[in-house]
Structures are given as C-alpha cells and as structure tokens.
Design a protein around this motif. Structure first.
Motif: not given
Length: 208
Positions: A1-4, A169-170, A172-177
C-alpha cells in the motif's frame, strides 16, 4: 500500500500531472487494445477459412496421389518425386500493427513447370504434383495467420494488463491522493484564516 504524499502544493501539482498522464495513457492503451482486437478477429476469420480449405485440398491431393500411384506405379511416382527440388526459399515480410510485427509470407507459384521429364509421366501424376504445390502454398498461408494470431493475442493480453493496472490501481491512487492533498490544503487555509482573523481581532482589542 502506497503512503499518501505530503499535503503540499508542489505535491498536488505533481499528482494532478500524474493523474492526467495516467488517464491519457489509459485512453491510448484502450484504443490500441481495440485496434489489435479488430486485427485479431480478421486473422481468426482468415485462419478458419484456410483450415477449411486445407482439409478439402489435402483430401484432393491425397486422392490425386492415389490415382497417380495406380496409373504409374508407386516406384515410378517416388522416382519422379525425388527429381523435384525442395522449396527452401521462402520470403517473409513483417508488417507493424500498433507495434506488433505481423508476418506476411510471399506466395509461391502454385503451378510451375514440372521439374521432372514429361516422358513417362501421366495426367494423374501432373495433377498430383499441382495439388502438392497448392498444399504447400496453403501451409505457408496457415503458418502466417496462426503466427499472427499468436503474436496479436500475446500483445492484447499485455495491453489489457496495463489498461487494468491504470484503471484499477494507478488512476484511483492518484485520484485519492489529489482529494487528500486538496482537502488537507483547504483545511490548512481555513486554519490560517482563523488564526489571522483571531490575530487581527486581538490587535484591534489592544488598540481600544
């Protein structure tokens, strides 16, 4: 899981650029996948046609060989077959479809002049020879389309995995970030505003 990422305006700008790049990459890869799928369907249809023709032509060639054996004798047919040179010069060209090299085999002459002497030959022998040339030509065509199908299928599978990784993955992660950083910056702006207002009111009270 990547950190914010840390909630800074610099990171917000980086995340927005990464998100835009990921979306563009997703759209381009999806277009590539669709084009490759259309090319694959075309080759699958061609493969079915060639396989059907192959079955018919093999039966015809075997039948003509049997007739040649009956009319001339198996030994004579084998002797004439030995005089026919082996076809070992085959030209293969490559055509690129979205970065995938698709082979194209130059057709060989299906009805060349026989290399054996016509003396002692017969019509069934000539027919068997011509049918054998047609079989060879069709085998090359089948190898071409089956190799193309394999290469396209491999590339489609790879492209699908990349599209899926971007989509699930990529992106959604950037949207959340982006949401996390934007919310954090807004909260910090509100806190700064409250502190500034409180400080201003405090200075006003001191002046009075």
């Amino acid at each position: 899981m990547k950190t914010k990422p840390a909630p800074t305006r610099g990171n917000l700008s980086k995340v927005k650029k990464a998100l835009e790049l990921a979306r563009r990459g997703h759209d381009l890869l999806e277009q590539k996948r669709q084009i490759l799928m259309m090319e694959l369907m075309k080759h699958l249809e061609s493969a079915r046609e060639v396989q059907g023709e192959m079955k018919r032509l093999f039966e015809e060639a075997y039948s003509s060989l049997q007739r040649a054996n009956v009319s001339m004798g198996i030994d004579n047919v084998e002797e004439m077959a030995q005089s026919i040179p082996v076809t070992d010069v085959i030209t293969i060209r490559l055509r690129s479809v979205m970065g995938v090299d698709i082979p194209e085999v130059d057709p060989i002459a299906e009805s060349p002049m026989p290399s054996y002497s016509l003396i002692g030959s017969s019509c069934p022998m000539d027919r068997a020879y011509l049918n054998a040339r047609k079989v060879l030509s069709l085998i090359l065509k089948l190898a071409e389309v089956e190799n193309s199908v394999y290469r396209l299928a491999v590339q489609i599978r790879k492209t699908y995995r990349r599209v899926n990784a971007l989509k699930k993955v990529i992106i959604p992660y950037n949207q959340e970030a982006e949401r996390f950083i934007s919310d954090a910056l807004e909260e910090m702006d509100r806190e700064d505003f409250v502190r500034m207002k409180a400080a201003k009111e405090g200075r006003g009270g001191e002046e009075n």
